[in-house]
Design an enzyme around this catalytic site. Sequence first.
Site, PDB file in Angstrom:
ATOM      1  N   LYS A  22       0.834  -1.201   0.000  1.00 48.93           N
ATOM      2  CA  LYS A  22       0.000   0.000   0.000  1.00 48.93           C
ATOM      3  C   LYS A  22       0.867   1.249   0.000  1.00 48.93           C
ATOM      4  CE  LYS A  22      -3.801  -0.601   2.308  1.00 48.93           C
ATOM      5  NZ  LYS A  22      -4.481  -0.912   3.593  1.00 48.93           N
ATOM      6  N   ARG A  91      -3.394   2.901   8.337  1.00 50.03           N
ATOM      7  CA  ARG A  91      -3.655   1.612   7.679  1.00 50.03           C
ATOM      8  C   ARG A  91      -2.405   0.754   7.668  1.00 50.03           C
ATOM      9  NH1 ARG A  91      -7.480   3.016   2.607  1.00 50.03           N
ATOM     10  NH2 ARG A  91      -8.154   5.056   3.362  1.00 50.03           N
ATOM     11  N   GLY A 100      -6.679 -10.766   8.357  1.00 43.40           N
ATOM     12  CA  GLY A 100      -6.305 -10.990   9.757  1.00 43.40           C
ATOM     13  C   GLY A 100      -5.449  -9.875  10.298  1.00 43.40           C
ATOM     14  N   MET A 102      -4.536  -6.062  11.301  1.00 45.23           N
ATOM     15  CA  MET A 102      -5.285  -4.869  11.646  1.00 45.23           C
ATOM     16  C   MET A 102      -5.350  -4.000  10.406  1.00 45.23           C
ATOM     17  SD  MET A 102      -4.605  -1.656  13.907  1.00 45.23           S
ATOM     18  CE  MET A 102      -4.555  -0.797  12.344  1.00 45.23           C
ATOM     19  N   ARG A 335      -3.870  -1.052  -6.525  1.00 48.10           N
ATOM     20  CA  ARG A 335      -3.106  -2.300  -6.484  1.00 48.10           C
ATOM     21  C   ARG A 335      -3.551  -3.155  -7.661  1.00 48.10           C
ATOM     22  NH1 ARG A 335      -6.007  -4.940  -1.131  1.00 48.10           N
ATOM     23  NH2 ARG A 335      -8.133  -4.620  -1.853  1.00 48.10           N
ATOM     24  N   HIS A 453      -2.258 -43.399  -3.875  1.00 44.25           N
ATOM     25  CA  HIS A 453      -2.818 -44.008  -5.083  1.00 44.25           C
ATOM     26  C   HIS A 453      -4.018 -43.220  -5.587  1.00 44.25           C
ATOM     27  CE1 HIS A 453      -5.477 -46.859  -7.253  1.00 44.25           C
ATOM     28  NE2 HIS A 453      -4.341 -47.170  -7.837  1.00 44.25           N
ATOM     29  N   SER A 761      15.277 -41.265 -16.661  1.00 43.07           N
ATOM     30  CA  SER A 761      14.146 -40.509 -16.159  1.00 43.07           C
ATOM     31  C   SER A 761      14.100 -40.670 -14.636  1.00 43.07           C
ATOM     32  CB  SER A 761      12.858 -41.015 -16.801  1.00 43.07           C
ATOM     33  OG  SER A 761      11.768 -40.253 -16.340  1.00 43.07           O
ATOM     34  N   CYS A 828       9.710 -37.911 -14.109  1.00 41.62           N
ATOM     35  CA  CYS A 828       8.334 -38.359 -14.309  1.00 41.62           C
ATOM     36  C   CYS A 828       7.597 -38.575 -12.999  1.00 41.62           C
ATOM     37  CB  CYS A 828       8.282 -39.593 -15.194  1.00 41.62           C
ATOM     38  SG  CYS A 828       9.160 -41.003 -14.529  1.00 41.62           S
ATOM     39  N   TYR A 848      13.450 -32.760 -19.822  1.00 35.35           N
ATOM     40  CA  TYR A 848      11.998 -32.684 -19.874  1.00 35.35           C
ATOM     41  C   TYR A 848      11.392 -33.147 -18.552  1.00 35.35           C
ATOM     42  CZ  TYR A 848      11.977 -37.744 -20.533  1.00 35.35           C
ATOM     43  OH  TYR A 848      12.158 -39.089 -20.350  1.00 35.35           O
TER      44      TYR A 848
END
Lengths: 868, 868
Positions: A22, A91, A100, A102, A335, A453, A761, A828, A848
């Site tokens: 801010k 603020r 949460g 102030m 913002r 699983h 892999s 993988c 990859y």
Amino acid sequence: MKKFIFDFTEGSKEQKDLLGGKGANLAEMTSIGLPVPPGFTISTNACIHYLASKEFPQSLKKEIQEHILTLETKTAKKFGGLTNPLLISVRSGAKFSMPGMMDTILNLGLNDQSVAALAKKTDNPVFAYDCYRRLLQMFGDVVKGIDKSRFEDYLSHYKKQKNYSADTEMLAEDWQQVIEVYKEIYLEVTQEVFPQDPYQQLYAAVEAVFRSWNNSRAITYRRLNHIDDALGTAVNLQAMVFGNSGNHSGTGVSFTRNPATGEAGLFGEYLINAQGEDVVAGIRTPLPIKELAQQQPKIYQQFQEICQLLEKHYRDMQDIEFTIEEGQLFILQTRNGKRTAKAAFKIAIQLVADGILSKKEALQQLTPEMITQLLHPVFSESHLKTQTAIAKGLPASPGAASGKVYFTAAAAKQASENGEKVILLRQETSPEDIEGMVVSQAIVTSRGGMTSHAAVVARGMGVCCVVGCDSLEVNEFLKQAQFAEGKIVEGTEISVNGTTGEIYLGTIPCEPSQEFPLLEKIISWAKEQGNLQVRANAETFEDIQTALQFGANGIGLARTEHMFFGEERILEMRKLILAENKQERQNCLVILKDYQKYDFMEILRLTADLPCTIRLLDPPLHEFIPKESELPEMARLLNRPLSMVQQKVADLKEINPMLGHRGSRLGVTYPEIYEMQTQAIMEAALELTINEKCQVCPEIMIPLICEEKELAYLKNILEKTIQTLFEKYQLTIPYKIGAMLETPRACLTAKSLATTSEFFSFGTNDLTQLTYGFSRDDSVKFIHEYQEKKLLAEDPFQHLDLAGVGQLMQTAITQVKPLQPEISFGVCGEVGGDPQSLVFLKEIGIDYVSCSPYRVPAAILTIAKLAK
Amino acid sequence: MKKFIFDFTEGSKEQKDLLGGKGANLAEMTSIGLPVPPGFTISTNACIHYLASKEFPQSLKKEIQEHILTLETKTAKKFGGLTNPLLISVRSGAKFSMPGMMDTILNLGLNDQSVAALAKKTDNPVFAYDCYRRLLQMFGDVVKGIDKSRFEDYLSHYKKQKNYSADTEMLAEDWQQVIEVYKEIYLEVTQEVFPQDPYQQLYAAVEAVFRSWNNSRAITYRRLNHIDDALGTAVNLQAMVFGNSGNHSGTGVSFTRNPATGEAGLFGEYLINAQGEDVVAGIRTPLPIKELAQQQPKIYQQFQEICQLLEKHYRDMQDIEFTIEEGQLFILQTRNGKRTAKAAFKIAIQLVADGILSKKEALQQLTPEMITQLLHPVFSESHLKTQTAIAKGLPASPGAASGKVYFTAAAAKQASENGEKVILLRQETSPEDIEGMVVSQAIVTSRGGMTSHAAVVARGMGVCCVVGCDSLEVNEFLKQAQFAEGKIVEGTEISVNGTTGEIYLGTIPCEPSQEFPLLEKIISWAKEQGNLQVRANAETFEDIQTALQFGANGIGLARTEHMFFGEERILEMRKLILAENKQERQNCLVILKDYQKYDFMEILRLTADLPCTIRLLDPPLHEFIPKESELPEMARLLNRPLSMVQQKVADLKEINPMLGHRGSRLGVTYPEIYEMQTQAIMEAALELTINEKCQVCPEIMIPLICEEKELAYLKNILEKTIQTLFEKYQLTIPYKIGAMLETPRACLTAKSLATTSEFFSFGTNDLTQLTYGFSRDDSVKFIHEYQEKKLLAEDPFQHLDLAGVGQLMQTAITQVKPLQPEISFGVCGEVGGDPQSLVFLKEIGIDYVSCSPYRVPAAILTIAKLAK
């Protein structure tokens, strides 16, 4: 002495670490000449200092006093003054906005004297006393923690007495009376008189902001969102402007584009004669921003221009707060606007079309989570509001679905065949549940983690799934699940939110995702950027098609065992396992080969000239065997004595199956299985080449390798099989044989494996299990506690562990790449699709990654965002 | 051209690689002037060449011819000559002597003509024809594979016909007749005429030696003894001398000292008028060597001198073959004599006393296996001869024992209480079997490997144990074990040889080891040499005492969970696990603490000022829970509803317990257990310090650590507990807190762990499991097949895997030692006591190893032998 305070004229939007979001934006707007009320920011350093020393620094008080003096000069008002009092808003403003914390105190500086001065000066006592009562209410609530309802209840009571229906009917005398009672409430609760000294008010407010950094809601939010606890918050102090000073005043918020749909044009609302919190409070209904064009056309014009300016300046859609005081416009905050995934995609594409952003920059505005959100159906927001979740587990696979609960795969399948929408609810799932999972709208398990699983299969299928939902006590035998306030039985309708992990009773309507064209454009942009390829873990026709549509660059992991779980096939597989001699085994293999060959034809035809890695049989054989209670049926089907089936099943049992007789070890002890699979793959490839002129190059991958000799032995078996086929078909086609790196030993000895392996892999799931000694199936019992106690920053099955698993991967690559750069390294495991892990994977030179189809676009986007 | 042949005058005893053991020693003896018949050695290179090319090299034939010419010159005889024929002996001779290799062919060069010449020349036709029939017999058997009995049966038949009772009664005509029949047998079996060309005989014999390198017995022997298949064998060709040429001739073998007891003085036997094989064949009874002193005092004198010379020259006890030809002594072979462990120890000590060897050199003659052999009772050799093993498993813990079979720990205990000697026979054992194991003479399991529960516990206790004996099909329910030819039921008497893995029916008498004083001397010498310390894995009074007596330098691993398995204690442990709230849990902990404190008092008192590392609770809690069928009894004992007990047991069940909720993870989720254990340890230490003036420094070790934060969290809990005690006792004593390195991640992140850990100990058992992904319990299913297929050189649970596990260990040490040299690294897995692994462990800078008490002396010896 350290400088803790920065005037709005000093900072810029880049200084969010120091000034908070801010503060940085207020400074930025000030510097580009926008009408921002003057003020200054107390930096995050002051907060950090305060939290460490638990004391309000004297030097800070002095600095505040100096800056208030400057403010008095600029505004020609005096803080606590008795003629023209300066009022201040306070603020909080951290680097990342957080619930949460102030938030806001307005009108600070008013007291019993200055309120009279304000009334006199503005000639508007209603306004002045309204401001004072607001200060009392906000200060009491926010700084002193007095329950808001204490104030509100009294005000309601007062208005009722007076027969007023709205605050606007209140007269100055009314507010004065209310103020007296508010002060009494304040005294009663805090045992202190409301402070009349404006500086005392100010210091207390600032200190309250600092303290609120460590309230439990803020801490929880930071943990969930991986925000560093050490950042601290800034505090913004700003001269008040008054939207509640009459009918030429007002206040509002507006987005520069529609945050839900992404449509261009201002989207916001405002209230005449009101202060900031009135817009949110919902007591009066705000007007759409467009109406301001009628009511105050000049102001509207000016605001529109400012909005355009800010959007261009910030190169992103903005969320702007403004106040009009007596016909004069002030901007109080800007913002980057929060938006839905759909809007984000639309806006990014528009900003590129408008020439504001390059494609590369536009991609930076999108997050992998947005893709997930974009692709999966969601519960209708309006319906969701009225619901309370009965349980919450881990959000394993996003999406939303409702249906009737069934506790076994068979029951789910049966119900589905009867046309019901079903949800499979189990303690955990196993491969034999697959047919029940396939037909389910959602899968819920009371055990298991994000890579259990159920979770893996569900994500692979793009089916909504919640796992580890341990507040549901599932009893599959009794077909019921207990939760805190009741129980679910077979047929109970529930709704499952796979994006949040929440479970509801009853059916909640869904909104399906229709956003594929948007995604397609973004994927095509993203693929222009990244140099790390993304493949998919997939083996069914549907999954491969989805993956390719989502931009996958081939298949990185086709799990051949998944193909054995069809009803007919598993019977053959079971016959194979129970075969008494080689001849019987051979007979089963002939039949299984035909199934597999058919599958591989389909897979290789679909992937065509893209790479396709097929992994040979991996799980231990006992995974193909049904549970104890189903053995008699199995014995009957297989026409074997039950005792023999039981004996075999007992023989297959392992104490630690994960570390047992599986993967390459099956290949070594039953080479005929790997031979059969190799035949099926290569016959499919050869026939596609001959009959359909496909250019295929299957990559055959051997799992669980831990030793070079083992790999060489198996490769030799495979190559002999392939050579025989080449002779039979009178044709030679390209192929590769490679090893999966999923044991620590394979990584440590990669150099010697590289003499035999043509590609590698990393199987990061198993590698993580072995590196930590964590069983994926069992660690759920303690891994939450580890996270709560901050002993593990994150679940290593979700986000790659760099220090351990990552080090092993790096060791392997460093051993091999300099000598044999042609050998590719893939990933993988689950982390291959995890945006956070991709940063490291790219860094160590992975060629990859491969992930479930629905994670492919997010991975592509992440990689694009990482591109230099 | 490569030189394949070396004359005896060319080589030396150092050239065993090239000339084989026998050839090198023949050359050595020639060079120091001993009466060795002339000859030459075909080198191992020739064998390697032959085996690679599968062809007898032409160049080798030429070289042989040249050397035969030289031999002819030296002996003034002619090979195949018709007046004074040169006869040759052919003997194999590899670097290491091996059974199964083609051994000896004597009298080569004889044929139908030269035999007559020999008869004439020696004027001894009986001798000449005896030589020829011996050649036919040996050549037929060894080169052509004709069953020996074919020849022997005929000779017996012939003698019976003639009413002869011994070969010595045979006349020349008799031998001639036998020769004719032998030649017919040869023709019948081989379809060839016995070769008359001496060179053809010679080449065939040499080739047969080469080929015998790869017969299956030789291959098996090499695999078992870790001998390289690529070494090849040499072949020794030597001019014949004849012990069978009359009554002034003879042949014999003698050790320079008694190989069974180590006593000084010649120990051997000889036969008058005989050729080499007659001594072994057992047809005539040889005379003790001492009698030669009466019969041929000059020869005996000369032989004695040569024996002394050779012993001094080789600096070890020798095993010598000799032949006397017409009153002239020839030495045919010398080698270091094989001896029993007891003899080895005695001889080593004598040689040092005699000034022949230094202590350091003497230690080199001893092997760790000898210590094992020395310490454990053995079956009486004479009784063992008459027995056939019914099954064979892995020799998990050496020793020998007989007793009655029981299939459950409870039955074994009961029977033992009734005074029976019992043997526990199970599929596998688990911690709850401990009370049955303790009372057993031997433990046999049909499953499990060298590091299975049974094996580890048995070795720890020094109890004879055979595991993985899969030819026994054990059914614990029916209380029977099936083997190929019968079955064992409860109460069947069997005998178990833990040194060989063999199982016999019935009782075989044992001879206990009485050799401790010998060992003590050797240990004291060994401890002077090594700089790598040896500690013991032990926690009971008996084990610790044994370990210290065996030279252990403290305790490297006291497993606290072993202390929970006593009958009363396990009940408390089970109560703890089933406790419904913290109060109940606390009550159990108070009781358990007293037990543990008592144990720690004993442990710390025994180890006194030696280091003592105590590991906190490690196994998963379900290991303390009995089997399904015993739950009702447990519910009754604990006074809980059965369903509740069942539910709890089900909750504790894990899919992969090895990777589950155990070790440090229990510490994190149930800190009160580790607190209790720490209290018990430190209270014991404090009270010993105060009351008994002991100087103790307990090292508390936390198992299964995988992350620095986890370690820091637990260390903090421990330290708080300890601080409280220091305040309570008003005394501060030294202690250390350290981590066990047994997950790959712990090794990989050792540097960060070192900020918290004060010492490290590698748990190589678990580390090996995780590095390979091999479950110790399950890998037995495939690990044999891996070894048979040569995919694993060795079982990594027995011998440290250098490439994988070793690399991880080295990584950890390299990360820490340069920065924090004061942090010690120990090894407390099975490989810590494995001589082969110690070479590497020393190399990477391990500070100490810890192994079961009975392995301590072998480890100390091995380390001494490694000392520079």
